[in-house]
Enzyme design. Sequence first.
Site, mmCIF file in Angstrom:
data_model
loop_
_atom_site.group_PDB
_atom_site.id
_atom_site.type_symbol
_atom_site.label_atom_id
_atom_site.label_comp_id
_atom_site.label_asym_id
_atom_site.label_seq_id
_atom_site.Cartn_x
_atom_site.Cartn_y
_atom_site.Cartn_z
ATOM 1 N N GLU A 9 -80.484 19.430 -37.827
ATOM 2 C CA GLU A 9 -79.272 18.642 -38.823
ATOM 3 C C GLU A 9 -78.409 19.649 -38.939
ATOM 4 O O GLU A 9 -77.128 18.989 -39.217
ATOM 5 C CB GLU A 9 -80.272 18.600 -40.081
ATOM 6 C CG GLU A 9 -81.117 17.373 -40.217
ATOM 7 C CD GLU A 9 -82.591 18.022 -40.326
ATOM 8 O OE1 GLU A 9 -83.425 17.567 -41.017
ATOM 9 O OE2 GLU A 9 -82.785 19.221 -39.550
ATOM 10 N N ASP A 82 -85.944 18.185 -39.932
ATOM 11 C CA ASP A 82 -86.792 18.539 -41.150
ATOM 12 C C ASP A 82 -88.070 17.920 -41.058
ATOM 13 O O ASP A 82 -88.344 16.793 -40.748
ATOM 14 C CB ASP A 82 -86.311 18.491 -42.282
ATOM 15 C CG ASP A 82 -85.263 19.502 -42.650
ATOM 16 O OD1 ASP A 82 -84.894 20.401 -41.913
ATOM 17 O OD2 ASP A 82 -84.485 19.304 -43.467
ATOM 18 N N ASP A 84 -90.261 16.067 -42.803
ATOM 19 C CA ASP A 84 -90.678 15.208 -43.664
ATOM 20 C C ASP A 84 -90.053 13.645 -43.236
ATOM 21 O O ASP A 84 -89.484 13.485 -42.279
ATOM 22 C CB ASP A 84 -90.000 15.746 -45.145
ATOM 23 C CG ASP A 84 -88.382 15.906 -45.194
ATOM 24 O OD1 ASP A 84 -87.733 15.361 -44.167
ATOM 25 O OD2 ASP A 84 -88.042 16.230 -46.169
ATOM 26 N N GLU A 86 -87.624 11.771 -44.463
ATOM 27 C CA GLU A 86 -85.903 12.050 -44.099
ATOM 28 C C GLU A 86 -85.859 12.562 -42.779
ATOM 29 O O GLU A 86 -84.912 12.056 -41.781
ATOM 30 C CB GLU A 86 -85.207 12.462 -45.055
ATOM 31 C CG GLU A 86 -83.774 11.988 -45.342
ATOM 32 C CD GLU A 86 -83.788 10.567 -45.870
ATOM 33 O OE1 GLU A 86 -82.878 9.910 -45.393
ATOM 34 O OE2 GLU A 86 -84.467 10.295 -46.607
ATOM 35 N N TYR A 300 -90.453 25.652 -45.421
ATOM 36 C CA TYR A 300 -89.822 24.715 -46.031
ATOM 37 C C TYR A 300 -89.938 23.946 -47.315
ATOM 38 O O TYR A 300 -91.108 24.377 -48.178
ATOM 39 C CB TYR A 300 -90.267 23.386 -45.309
ATOM 40 C CG TYR A 300 -89.552 21.935 -45.204
ATOM 41 C CD1 TYR A 300 -88.319 22.121 -44.995
ATOM 42 C CD2 TYR A 300 -90.137 20.604 -45.518
ATOM 43 C CE1 TYR A 300 -87.490 20.809 -45.014
ATOM 44 C CE2 TYR A 300 -89.376 19.613 -45.591
ATOM 45 C CZ TYR A 300 -87.770 19.720 -45.411
ATOM 46 O OH TYR A 300 -87.257 18.751 -45.453
ATOM 47 N N ARG A 302 -88.982 21.326 -49.370
ATOM 48 C CA ARG A 302 -89.715 19.918 -49.858
ATOM 49 C C ARG A 302 -91.232 19.841 -49.697
ATOM 50 O O ARG A 302 -91.471 19.409 -48.657
ATOM 51 C CB ARG A 302 -88.766 18.820 -49.355
ATOM 52 C CG ARG A 302 -87.403 19.113 -49.714
ATOM 53 C CD ARG A 302 -86.306 17.848 -49.167
ATOM 54 N NE ARG A 302 -85.158 18.007 -49.490
ATOM 55 C CZ ARG A 302 -84.161 18.565 -48.663
ATOM 56 N NH1 ARG A 302 -84.663 19.162 -47.512
ATOM 57 N NH2 ARG A 302 -82.923 18.780 -48.943
ATOM 58 N N HIS A 346 -97.389 20.340 -45.636
ATOM 59 C CA HIS A 346 -96.556 21.701 -45.697
ATOM 60 C C HIS A 346 -97.263 22.516 -46.560
ATOM 61 O O HIS A 346 -97.948 22.256 -47.284
ATOM 62 C CB HIS A 346 -95.105 21.557 -46.252
ATOM 63 C CG HIS A 346 -94.455 20.444 -45.426
ATOM 64 N ND1 HIS A 346 -94.231 20.215 -44.029
ATOM 65 C CD2 HIS A 346 -93.856 19.271 -46.025
ATOM 66 C CE1 HIS A 346 -93.581 19.165 -43.863
ATOM 67 N NE2 HIS A 346 -93.428 18.537 -44.811
#
Length: 690
Positions: A9, A82, A84, A86, A300, A302, A346
Amino acid sequence: MSKYLVIVESPAKAKTIKKYLGKNYKVLASMGHLRDLPKSQMGVDIENNFEPKYITIRGKGELLSQLKKEAKNSEKVYLATDPDREGEAISWHLSQVLDIDEKAECRITFNEITKAAVQNAIKSPRPINDNLVNAQQARRILDRIVGYKISPLLWKKVKKGLSAGRVQSVAARLICDREEEIENFVPQEYWTLTANLMKQETKESFEAKFYGSKKQKMELQNEKEVQRVVEQLKNCKYIVRNVKKGERKKSPAPPFITSTLQQEASRKLGFTAKRTMSAAQQLYEGVEIKGEGFVGLITYMRTDSVRVAEEAQKAAREYILNKYGKAYVPSAPRQYKGKKGSQDAHEAIRPTNVMLEPDKIKDSLKLDQYKLYKLIWERFLASQMSSAEYDTLSVDIEAGDYIFKANGQKMKFDGFMVLYVEGSDEENVEESGILPVLEDGEEVQLKKLEQKQHFTQPPSRYTEATLIKALEEKGIGRPSTYAPIITTIITRGYVERDKKQLKPTELGKIITDIMKNYFKDIVDIEFTANMEQQLDEIEEGQKNWVDLLKEFYPNFENTLKEAENDIGEIEIQDEVTDEKCEKCGRNMVIKQGRYGKFLACPGFPECRNAKPILQEANVRCPVCQGKVYIKSSKKGRKYYACENNPTCGFMSWDEPVSEPCPQCGSVMVIKNRKIKCTNKECKYERSISQ
């Protein structure tokens, strides 16, 4: 030509990953999402199974062309966004626009950006996880339907420019409900009675609190009751009874998850959730460390799992042993149990390498990065350390027919507290002091009976920390959404910050009332939490995303029609000020804009005069004695500036004090609950109470 293309990203993440891959790999950044629903229309075909209409985000066309060209010239493309929902959705969109078969093994993820993690991920690519993509898509479409259907209604009935969001409306409701509790609160009187006592042999003083009679606990509700007890205590002897000695262990807090990191950064560093996540993102993606190059410093950020990898536990225990000694290492690695329903994909948030001590790399970090990294590093190490140990002592003090109680504790081993102590949202947390050595039957001397009147206090307003805690406990939102939720309700002008507290505005109260009266489900806490659960079920492959939307929409559509018919025109009056418009003489009014409140002339459009609201800091400028105003930067950060700028030149991020430094005459500011001199060569500081 590179054989392999890796897409992430952000440029920072690209630089860090590039360092761990050979010359055959090219790493490029998508700069977040490349496609999304259009802003100008709903973009969801409700009649056709809620089919979304995705378009390329404005300004991303050139980047998309570059990625297409590179993908075409590469043997294989790896999508490394990432780990997750999203991130999975971004990878899915990339696979669509770059013509990559989503069933192909093109997706790689890593929980930390380290050499081992990146190289292991490249060795084991997988297909895109449709369930994760569908969960993100369902949330996005759900939020789009709610926002794009309710907002026009608010425009029509209340005021242009208003909007309502699915989860944000629940957060605003919590804040409004709390304000209502505070406004309706009726204080109750109560009294405390404290005996200041002294051990006769050693003259050591201690306190004991009134408990009640020998038979039962008593509440002292008024002065009359207190006086009756005091009268009966006259000439009584104070005798020690029920001496109980014990030991207490205090265990460390688990390593951070997203919500606890945001809460602790708010308590200890004064960071907003948005500021915390911004610094955490930078630490995860990689920072250039002198002598090391780009390094991903944390795992990570989140996550709602407190799980820690075995290698990380081992590294932490080794570090603790070398730094603090054997006593500080527990006999077995500490394991923590996550809350019910937490995802275990995670790890907890931890440093990727405990040997990178915060103070060793401080010069390579920005201040926010350093503060947050230090907090994460200390919390993680402390979570793997031995418990703190206390000797405890509790005694009853018998006085006639009444009992007083005293408790004390003395630390005998500091354990994890040598490094880290968890913050608290509670104010005035009472710590039990040290009691002298007391024996059963011993008489102690009364020095003074202290009686105090108190009143029960209303519940406190939410802070960012306590709101995030409430959202998490009630199952509203997920780790990635807490910060955007708070940012949105403040940006919309429904909630404002009053120092650290979150307070609803009049507009916020009006919108929340409309939502409670006409859109009960949307602001219902249980309904919203249940929706989150169903999104989790989609992620786990247990529910179809279209079915979720089909179940939700019919009731929502009916509610919308009823609201359209039932809501009358609601006029919001602007708050009128004493300040006169310099151009036409009218009294200016307070308006809510994109960046907060401002003063505007009510004569718009004939008179378009507008200006910022200047809030005085109640302190004179330490340079020229002019007024000091509290202002906001473009990013919303508060600072202090003199009214005589630019002539005077005084500006400070920290609150100034009027008096000069007594040692060097420089400007002094309030920082970390102390008054400090701003002259770096002068070390003068004192506590605020002095």
